[in-house]
Each structure stands twice: as structure tokens, then as C-alpha cells.
Design an enzyme around this catalytic site. Structure first.
Site, PDB file in Angstrom:
ATOM      1  CG  ASP A  52      13.727  27.504   9.317  1.00 50.78           C
ATOM      2  OD1 ASP A  52      14.965  27.473   9.441  1.00 50.78           O
ATOM      3  OD2 ASP A  52      12.933  27.161  10.233  1.00 50.78           O
ATOM      4  CG  HIS A  56      13.713  23.183   7.735  1.00 47.14           C
ATOM      5  ND1 HIS A  56      14.690  22.229   7.899  1.00 47.14           N
ATOM      6  CD2 HIS A  56      13.403  23.604   8.999  1.00 47.14           C
ATOM      7  CE1 HIS A  56      14.960  22.077   9.188  1.00 47.14           C
ATOM      8  NE2 HIS A  56      14.192  22.894   9.875  1.00 47.14           N
TER       9      HIS A  56
END
Ligand SMILES: N[C@@H](CC(=O)c1ccccc1NC=O)C(=O)O
Ligand SMILES: [Zn+2]
Ligand SMILES: [Zn+2]
Length: 207
Positions: A52, A56
Site C-alpha cells: 500500500d 491509498h
């Protein structure tokens, strides 16, 4: 020897509920082109084993291209913490994680990988603060998320990011004993990316 700890990407791979299904197809065949097969991928950036980027969950956060690739290559410690709902600071303290910059937690909580689990273990906030205090920069899990599946506010994603700890999700650690390893889990150079699939590899350190 390097061991592959990535989820295999085929058209049956489970994705986050409601997310884009993974698809690989031969878009142009060798017969059609007279020369080569050309594949076409459709996928979410959170497919399979992936990292991630802060973007995000934070519109102002770093994108994949902005992340230091050195985070994703180097020594990593694997710890085995099965059958827990909440991973607590006290438990991590006992593991003597001094000098650990990359920590991979094997929970064994995602058993049936053909579907997403309903409940997954998570770190308590004090555990995140503790990991930050000892200098952890990357945390990896054999789970699809670092927050509860139903969470919309993603408190652990935010707390990890604001503590300078980067996130690796969806590892396959089933057969991996605890210990010291070398890790490679490089994201694609996605300039706008909020996340990226990775090929995650481990090699046991002789020690
Ligand atoms: N946080 C999860 C992904 C996630 O939350 C998600 C992925 C795809 C579609 C929707 C998602 N979350 C919706 O609330 C992850 O980091 O992979
Ligand atoms: Zn993700
Ligand atoms: Zn995540």
C-alpha cells in the site's frame, strides 16, 4: 535459495469484496498478429501480495513511485503469531525485535484463500507505536489488510503511515519458520499508484 511467498495471479484469485476482478487474457494472439501473443491485464492495485502507498488512504500521501525501493529489499524477521485476534505490544516486546527494520507477521488466519476472510487479527495501536519506537520501517502480513475487514476509517493504515511504517499485505507464509531472512518485494514503478502488486521472495539467513 529464494522462496516465492507471493500469491499466484490467475483469473480465480480472490479480490477484496466489490473490487475489480483480476483478469489476464491474450488480447492479440500469435495467429492474429502473425508474430506474438500479447497479454492484457485488468487488476486492482490491491490484488494478491501487494504494498500500500499512503495515497491509498490519504489524498496527500505518497504514491508508489515516491516510496524508497530500499524499504522492500533487505533483512527481515518473520515471527509466528497464530490464533490471536489482537496483537499486543507486550507480545511483541517479548520477541526481542531490536534492530529489526522489516517485520513479517505470520498469523495463519487466512486459511481459505479462495475467499476473503471475514475477520482478521490486527495490531493494537500501542503495538504500532512500539514497532515505530524500535525503528521498524516495513510491516508485512499474511492477511489482506492491516485493519478489520469492515473498517472504513482504516486506523491502523493511518497510524502505521504516520509512524513511518510501510505496509505489505497478502504474503503466503504458511510454510515459513520464524527467523531471519532476506526479503525482496518490489512494487512496480507506478507513478500515480496507491498500491502495487509485488513478487515477494525470502531467503533464509544463515545464523
Ligand atoms: N485496505 C485494503 C483494500 C481496501 O480497503 C479496498 C480495496 C478495494 C476496494 C475497496 C476497499 N475498501 C473499501 O472500503 C488494502 O489495503 O488492500
Ligand atoms: Zn492494500
Ligand atoms: Zn492495506
Amino acid at each position: 535459495m529464494w522462496i516465492d511467498v507471493s500469491q499466484r495471479l490467475d483469473n480465480n484469485i480472490a479480490v477484496w469484496p466489490g473490487d475489480t476482478p483480476f483478469s489476464y487474457e491474450v488480447d492479440v494472439s500469435k495467429e492474429e498478429s502473425g508474430s506474438v501473443n500479447i497479454g492484457k491485464l485488468t487488476l486492482s492495485t490491491h490484488t494478491g501480495t501487494h504494498i500500500d502507498a499512503p495515497f491509498h488512504f490519504d489524498n496527500e500521501g505518497k504514491k508508489v513511485i515516491d516510496l524508497d525501493i530500499n524499504l522492500y529489499i533487505g533483512s527481515a524477521v518473520i515471527v509466528h503469531l497464530p490464533n490471536r485476534q489482537l496483537i499486543q505490544k507486550e507480545e511483541l516486546e517479548k520477541l526481542k525485535l531490536d534492530n529489526v527494520t522489516r517485520l513479517l507477521i505470520r498469523t495463519d488466519a487466512w486459511q481459505n484463500r479462495t475467499v476473503y476472510p471475514e475477520e482478521i487479527p490486527t495490531l493494537e495501536s500501542e503495538a504500532i507505536d512500539y514497532l515505530a519506537s524500535i525503528g521498524v520501517l516495513l510491516i508485512g502480513f499474511d492477511l489482506p489488510s492491516v485493519d478489520h475487514m469492515e473498517s472504513k476509517t482504516l486506523p491502523n493504515h493511518h497510524r502505521l503511515a504516520s509512524s513511518g511504517i510501510h505496509i505489505l499485505e497478502g504474503l503466503i507464509l504458511d510454510d515459513i519458520p520464524s527467523g531471519l531472512y532476506q526479503l525482496i518485494a518490489l512494487p512496480l514503478p507506478l507513478v500515480e499508484g496507491d498500491g502495487s502488486p509485488v513478487r515477494a521472495l525470502l531467503k533464509k539467513e544463515k545464523k
